[in-house]
Design a protein around this motif. Structure first.
Motif, PDB file in Angstrom:
ATOM      1  N   ASN A 187       0.802  -1.219   0.000  1.00 32.41           N
ATOM      2  CA  ASN A 187       0.000   0.000   0.000  1.00 32.41           C
ATOM      3  C   ASN A 187       0.841   1.277   0.000  1.00 32.41           C
ATOM      4  O   ASN A 187       0.304   2.377  -0.181  1.00 32.41           O
ATOM      5  CB  ASN A 187      -0.926   0.026   1.224  1.00 32.41           C
ATOM      6  N   LEU A 188       2.148   1.138   0.204  1.00 37.30           N
ATOM      7  CA  LEU A 188       3.014   2.307   0.351  1.00 37.30           C
ATOM      8  C   LEU A 188       2.995   3.246  -0.859  1.00 37.30           C
ATOM      9  O   LEU A 188       2.914   4.468  -0.674  1.00 37.30           O
ATOM     10  CB  LEU A 188       4.445   1.859   0.667  1.00 37.30           C
ATOM     11  N   PRO A 189       3.070   2.769  -2.105  1.00 41.63           N
ATOM     12  CA  PRO A 189       3.064   3.705  -3.240  1.00 41.63           C
ATOM     13  C   PRO A 189       1.854   4.629  -3.263  1.00 41.63           C
ATOM     14  O   PRO A 189       1.988   5.829  -3.562  1.00 41.63           O
ATOM     15  CB  PRO A 189       3.085   2.773  -4.464  1.00 41.63           C
ATOM     16  N   ALA A 190       0.684   4.125  -2.930  1.00 37.23           N
ATOM     17  CA  ALA A 190      -0.523   4.961  -2.922  1.00 37.23           C
ATOM     18  C   ALA A 190      -0.448   6.000  -1.805  1.00 37.23           C
ATOM     19  O   ALA A 190      -0.864   7.156  -1.983  1.00 37.23           O
ATOM     20  CB  ALA A 190      -1.768   4.096  -2.754  1.00 37.23           C
ATOM     21  N   VAL A 191       0.071   5.601  -0.654  1.00 31.77           N
ATOM     22  CA  VAL A 191       0.220   6.529   0.469  1.00 31.77           C
ATOM     23  C   VAL A 191       1.198   7.647   0.110  1.00 31.77           C
ATOM     24  O   VAL A 191       0.937   8.837   0.339  1.00 31.77           O
ATOM     25  CB  VAL A 191       0.707   5.779   1.730  1.00 31.77           C
ATOM     26  N   VAL A 192       2.327   7.258  -0.480  1.00 30.64           N
ATOM     27  CA  VAL A 192       3.351   8.237  -0.850  1.00 30.64           C
ATOM     28  C   VAL A 192       2.823   9.187  -1.923  1.00 30.64           C
ATOM     29  O   VAL A 192       3.046  10.405  -1.861  1.00 30.64           O
ATOM     30  CB  VAL A 192       4.629   7.505  -1.327  1.00 30.64           C
ATOM     31  N   GLU A 193       2.110   8.662  -2.910  1.00 32.14           N
ATOM     32  CA  GLU A 193       1.560   9.515  -3.966  1.00 32.14           C
ATOM     33  C   GLU A 193       0.633  10.580  -3.387  1.00 32.14           C
ATOM     34  O   GLU A 193       0.702  11.759  -3.744  1.00 32.14           O
ATOM     35  CB  GLU A 193       0.793   8.683  -4.991  1.00 32.14           C
ATOM     36  N   LYS A 194      -0.232  10.173  -2.483  1.00 27.09           N
ATOM     37  CA  LYS A 194      -1.163  11.111  -1.854  1.00 27.09           C
ATOM     38  C   LYS A 194      -0.414  12.256  -1.180  1.00 27.09           C
ATOM     39  O   LYS A 194      -0.768  13.437  -1.335  1.00 27.09           O
ATOM     40  CB  LYS A 194      -2.020  10.370  -0.823  1.00 27.09           C
ATOM     41  N   HIS A 195       0.648  11.935  -0.459  1.00 27.03           N
ATOM     42  CA  HIS A 195       1.378  12.967   0.280  1.00 27.03           C
ATOM     43  C   HIS A 195       2.268  13.810  -0.630  1.00 27.03           C
ATOM     44  O   HIS A 195       2.415  15.021  -0.413  1.00 27.03           O
ATOM     45  CB  HIS A 195       2.202  12.332   1.391  1.00 27.03           C
ATOM     46  N   TYR A 196       2.857  13.203  -1.660  1.00 28.44           N
ATOM     47  CA  TYR A 196       3.637  13.989  -2.614  1.00 28.44           C
ATOM     48  C   TYR A 196       2.743  15.007  -3.319  1.00 28.44           C
ATOM     49  O   TYR A 196       3.115  16.170  -3.494  1.00 28.44           O
ATOM     50  CB  TYR A 196       4.283  13.085  -3.663  1.00 28.44           C
ATOM     51  N   GLU A 197       1.573  14.581  -3.727  1.00 29.75           N
ATOM     52  CA  GLU A 197       0.674  15.450  -4.488  1.00 29.75           C
ATOM     53  C   GLU A 197       0.235  16.668  -3.680  1.00 29.75           C
ATOM     54  O   GLU A 197      -0.021  17.727  -4.242  1.00 29.75           O
ATOM     55  CB  GLU A 197      -0.563  14.667  -4.948  1.00 29.75           C
ATOM     56  N   THR A 198       0.125  16.527  -2.367  1.00 33.30           N
ATOM     57  CA  THR A 198      -0.306  17.641  -1.516  1.00 33.30           C
ATOM     58  C   THR A 198       0.875  18.364  -0.865  1.00 33.30           C
ATOM     59  O   THR A 198       0.688  19.190   0.018  1.00 33.30           O
ATOM     60  CB  THR A 198      -1.273  17.148  -0.419  1.00 33.30           C
ATOM     61  N   MET A 199       2.074  18.041  -1.304  1.00 29.54           N
ATOM     62  CA  MET A 199       3.313  18.650  -0.810  1.00 29.54           C
ATOM     63  C   MET A 199       3.571  18.369   0.664  1.00 29.54           C
ATOM     64  O   MET A 199       4.314  19.080   1.329  1.00 29.54           O
ATOM     65  CB  MET A 199       3.336  20.164  -1.066  1.00 29.54           C
TER      66      MET A 199
END
Length: 593
Positions: A448-460
């Motif tokens: 599940n880590l890639p989805a979690v990281v994407e969410k946080h990268y997208e919102t800075m």
């Protein structure tokens, strides 16, 4: 990009209106239409991210590097996703303070600007800031864009000529309202007026200049912000802007008399006036996009990374200009807070200004990037000390991540130096092999880590992404420690299959971590992935399929030779006195050589 504190004032105005004045309602797209025009089509893979352009009145500091690293992280992540990404940074080189600083240095303004701009560029290059365009406001392409932009606003009747009378701070390059001015004593004990915010001396000034009809845009701006609650992030700053727009929104002074300010772009058709530095500066984002003729591909996907001190200029003044010019508004304005040092604001008088170039040489470029993104919280100010940097890098890059890679690639556990096989009997989909419940929880977390990281990268919120990655690294280290593969009997075929499975799973975890960390620590990630034998074309977001053998699919890495051993992943900082200590090479753990 250095902006004055406030230009919209309640000054005494006697204005002569332009003969070209148009009815205000016809000057912009309806805010709902403007919001629609900023939405990406589903098949649009263009992405445009900017930093502020940095004012060349002083050398780069830690906050400048933080802005650049944040934008660079987002740019690199979008490239991993297959986007065609443009990333702009650069320097803001006009204004009275530059004019005065050049005189004080005994240089002509262009030479002075070039020298300081080179310092910013050198810092960014040294820290692997992968900008695609480095803009300087003294470039001819920018002059042409500013002149065109001004002419569009003038022809629509949004700029008029008026007479201004009020308080002015030369050092801040700003007009002030009476409520922003207070009494003080100078060094000789003489009574003077000062800016309450900056403490700088102000003088009463009267001059004729040009004004922008900001007051006409209050309602459209409110509609835009209310209809796009994610446009200013984090939400704390979105609420700040909404509050500002509940107050009076006077018109803005957008020029200075040429007799006072020569170092800048002249007002088109009026050689006696100079366009204000911050109007000039904001247009840089359009210049890079190709304005006025070739900007369509990029401008409708523009995103800005800014410090909180210039929020008003980007979230109120800039959108108003764009609405007036009939251009799409930024998709997102990412706002970050500031850095303090030892709990105090950075100040030359306190001697606590952090030189980011020096620190990047001590802690490495990746080390500084990781610290700023791991500790930087956009919502609130963050504190810097050398000890914090050393402790964080030692714990998370050198010991946790580096130690895991060292364990799993050491000849003692992996004598064949390959990506070993996965055994489904040892680690079946259903519990019953040699794996325990905690191991299955770890697999779920990494999956599940890639989805979690994407969410946080997208919102800075990069720090949250790094928290999640570091938590998974700890889980993987716990997995290896729990099963102690160094204690297994290689002569026993079942033990050998289980040992190979432990290493296979650990290398798969490392592959995911290395891929996700590329936007943050590009050199360290490259070293990690190269050691695993992962080729450059296998490092994009499409390669984040974790542990395919567990899913019953083929793994392209299984049986592949590892890459060459280039030493420790990240050198441990043995001495935390950063002023004297250079990074030292670390020894690999003796147990796994």
């Amino acid at each position: 990009m250095k902006f004055p504190y406030l230009f919209a004032t309640r000054a005494v105005l006697r204005f002569q209106q332009s003969p070209f004045l148009l009815p205000v309602p016809a000057l912009w797209t309806h805010p709902r239409s403007a919001a629609l025009s900023t939405r990406l089509c589903k098949d649009d893979r263009s992405y445009y991210i900017t930093t502020p352009i940095f004012y060349v009145n002083a050398s780069p500091h830690l906050g400048h590097l933080y802005s650049a690293v944040l934008a660079d992280c987002l740019h690199r992540y979008k490239l991993l996703q297959g986007f065609n990404s443009k990333f702009a940074t650069g320097t803001d080189e006009h204004g009275l303070k530059i004019q005065q600083a050049a005189e004080a240095a005994g240089k002509d303004p262009m030479t002075f600007c070039t020298d300081v701009s080179k310092q910013f560029r050198h810092l960014f290059d040294s820290c692997n800031i992968s900008y695609t365009d480095y803009i300087r406001t003294t470039e001819q392409r920018h002059h042409e864009a500013v002149e065109h932009f001004w002419s569009v606003l003038w022809n629509k009747g949004l700029i008029y000529k008026g007479s201004y009378e009020g308080w002015y701070s030369t050092q801040d390059e700003s007009f002030l309202m009476p409520s922003q001015v207070g009494d003080a004593l100078d060094s000789l004990g003489k009574e003077i007026k000062v800016s309450l915010e900056s403490g700088h001396k102000v003088e009463w000034m009267k001059e004729e200049n040009y004004m922008f009809r900001l007051s006409a845009f209050q309602s459209p701006l409110l509609d835009w912000l209310r209809g796009n609650p994610q446009v200013v992030q984090p939400d704390r700053f979105h609420q700040v802007v909404l509050k500002w727009l509940q107050e009076d929104l006077p018109d803005l002074s957008v020029s200075r008399q040429r007799s006072r300010l020569q170092w800048g772009i002249p007002v088109p058709g009026d050689d006696e006036q100079t366009i204000y530095v911050w109007v000039d500066a904001l247009v840089n984002y359009l210049t890079v996009a190709g304005y006025p003729d070739k900007h369509n591909q990029w401008w409708h996907v523009a995103r800005h990374v800014i410090g909180k001190d210039i929020l008003k200029f980007h979230a109120i003044y800039w959108p108003a200009f764009l609405l007036g010019a009939g251009l799409p508004l930024p998709r997102v304005i990412h706002v970050h807070s500031h850095w303090t040092v030892g709990g105090k604001k950075m100040s030359k008088s306190l001697g606590n200004v952090v030189n980011p170039l020096d620190r990047s040489q001590i802690f490495t470029a990746d080390g500084m990037r990781y610290f700023l993104l791991r500790q930087g919280v956009p919502d609130s100010d963050c504190d810097y000390t050398d000890n914090k940097v050393a402790k964080l890098l030692n714990a998370e890059l050198a010991d946790s991540l580096g130690g895991l890679l060292n364990r799993c690639t050491a000849p003692a556990l992996n004598p064949a130096q390959v990506y070993p096989s996965f055994c489904s009997q040892s680690f079946p989909r259903e519990q019953g092999g040699r794996a325990v419940g905690e191991d299955y929880l770890m697999l779920d977390a990494v999956k599940n880590l890639p989805a979690v990281v994407e969410k946080h990268y997208e919102t800075m919120h990069v720090y949250k992404a790094l928290e999640a990655i570091n938590a998974c690294v700890r889980l993987t280290n716990g997995f290896v420690q729990r099963h102690a593969p160094w204690k297994l009997d290689r002569k026993d075929s079942e033990d050998q299959r289980w040992l190979d499975t432990i290493i296979h799973i650990s290398l798969e975890c490392l592959r995911i971590y290395g891929t996700l960390l590329q936007p943050v620590v590009p050199e360290t990630s490259n070293k990690l992935l190269s050691r695993l034998g992962v080729q450059p074309h296998e490092r994009s977001s499409t390669a984040l399929n974790f542990l395919p053998r567990y899913q019953g699919m083929d793994c392209p890495f299984e049986g592949r030779a590892l890459g060459s051993d280039c030493g420790v992943l990240f050198s441990r900082l043995e001495n935390q006195n950063a002023d004297k200590q250079k990074p030292m090479k670390t020894k690999k753990s003796a147990n796994f050589k």
